[in-house]
Design an enzyme around this catalytic site. Structure first.
Site, PDB file in Angstrom:
ATOM      1  CG  ASP A 158      -1.883   0.992   1.195  1.00 34.54           C
ATOM      2  OD1 ASP A 158      -2.418   0.904   0.655  1.00 34.54           O
ATOM      3  OD2 ASP A 158      -1.279   2.380   1.736  1.00 34.54           O
ATOM      4  CE1 TYR A 167       0.372   7.555   3.099  1.00 37.92           C
ATOM      5  CE2 TYR A 167       0.942   5.376   2.339  1.00 37.92           C
ATOM      6  CZ  TYR A 167       0.154   5.755   2.675  1.00 37.92           C
ATOM      7  OH  TYR A 167      -0.391   5.727   3.394  1.00 37.92           O
ATOM      8  CG  HIS A 213      -4.602   9.333   0.467  1.00 34.91           C
ATOM      9  ND1 HIS A 213      -3.106   9.441   0.727  1.00 34.91           N
ATOM     10  CD2 HIS A 213      -4.876   8.959   1.633  1.00 34.91           C
ATOM     11  CE1 HIS A 213      -2.669   8.837   1.546  1.00 34.91           C
ATOM     12  NE2 HIS A 213      -3.623   8.407   2.442  1.00 34.91           N
ATOM     13  CE  LYS A 227      -3.495   4.611   0.233  1.00 35.60           C
ATOM     14  NZ  LYS A 227      -2.103   4.582   0.515  1.00 35.60           N
TER      15      LYS A 227
END
Length: 283
Positions: free
Chosen positions: A44, A49, A107, A74
């Site tokens: 994931d 990120y 997200h 996402k």
């Protein structure tokens, strides 16, 4: 242990995956590669990120066929809207060096808690996800941090029903209304931060119960979620903890213990809520 949950369109998603948030620390793909070596087959990640390049590199260098890895990313909340979501998707594919995703999520439902146009933005983003899905560039589409009123607004124009809703879920923060609403729509619930934080892992009731079942507190917390048909994406930075989280012993938590865990006071919440400013909380 049950290995997969089957999404409403028949796609099989591993019950336990590896959450890559902060795992690369802006440096390299070593921890992601370790997770694959430990046996994880669901990773994931997300544009926010800033580690998609590392995740993609770890997948390529692992020697594991791409089709054996369930890869999630996402679109970040500042890129909501039809055109912005399309651009974000293409950029994620490029960074991950893949031509498709197994799961692509919105997200957050709002760019900011006070955003007035969030419904329109969500609907535009979802239209883009539906196009990717029909083109076969995404095997499943879903949401992250969407509560019932966000989902209801989206469903007014959606042609494809969301297949996954990823929420912060753990003992001490179970968001029961959002979980039950998602399940009623046939949306697979997936838990981020499934182990909570240190306060959850050190909660005396959790420690004592884990000892009773002969497992670690983390294994108890993961079984607690899986027993409710909730997928989990724990994080870990050592091979030992990665394997402990993935290779759960066969055991069932008794109903009275499940109720006890579900009714513990709120603890371990990260402070994020889509409709409210970020809260300062004890970890």
């Amino acid at each position: 242990m049950k290995q997969y949950f089957t999404l409403q369109n028949g796609v099989k998603m591993p019950c336990i995956g590896y959450g890559t948030y902060k795992c690369t620390d802006g440096s390299d793909e070593r921890i992601v590669r370790m997770a694959l070596e430990a046996g994880y087959r669901m990773l994931d990640t997300a544009a926010a990120y800033e580690n998609e390049e590392y995740v993609g590199k770890a997948v390529r260098e692992s020697g594991i066929p791409r089709e054996e890895i369930f890869l999630t990313s996402k679109v970040w909340k500042t890129n909501l809207g039809y055109e912005s979501t399309k651009r974000s998707f293409e950029e994620s594919l490029e960074r991950l060096q893949t031509d498709y995703l197994d799961l692509f999520l919105l997200h957050w439902p709002k760019p900011a808690p006070d955003a007035a146009d969030w419904k329109e933005l969500d609907r535009g983003s979802w239209k883009a996800l539906e196009e990717f899905y029909h083109q076969g560039r995404v095997r499943a589409v879903g949401l992250s941090n969407f509560l019932p009123h966000h989902i209801e607004a989206l469903m007014e124009t959606a042609q494809v029903r969301p297949m996954v809703n990823q929420l912060e879920l753990h003992v001490g923060y179970m968001q029961e209304a959002a979980v039950q609403y998602s399940k009623a729509w046939g949306i697979q619930v997936q838990a981020w931060s499934p182990l909570g934080r240190r306060r959850v892992l050190e909660e005396p009731s959790v420690i004592n119960m884990a000892e009773k079942y002969g497992v670690s507190p983390a294994q108890l917390l993961l079984r607690f979620l899986l027993q409710q048909d909730i997928c989990a994406i724990p994080k870990a930075s050592s091979m030992e903890r990665m394997r402990q989280n993935l290779e759960l012993p066969e055991f069932e938590i008794r109903s009275e213990d499940m109720y006890l865990l579900r009714c513990l006071p709120q603890t371990g919440w990260g402070g994020e809520h889509p409709d409210l400013p970020r809260a300062a909380v004890k970890q």
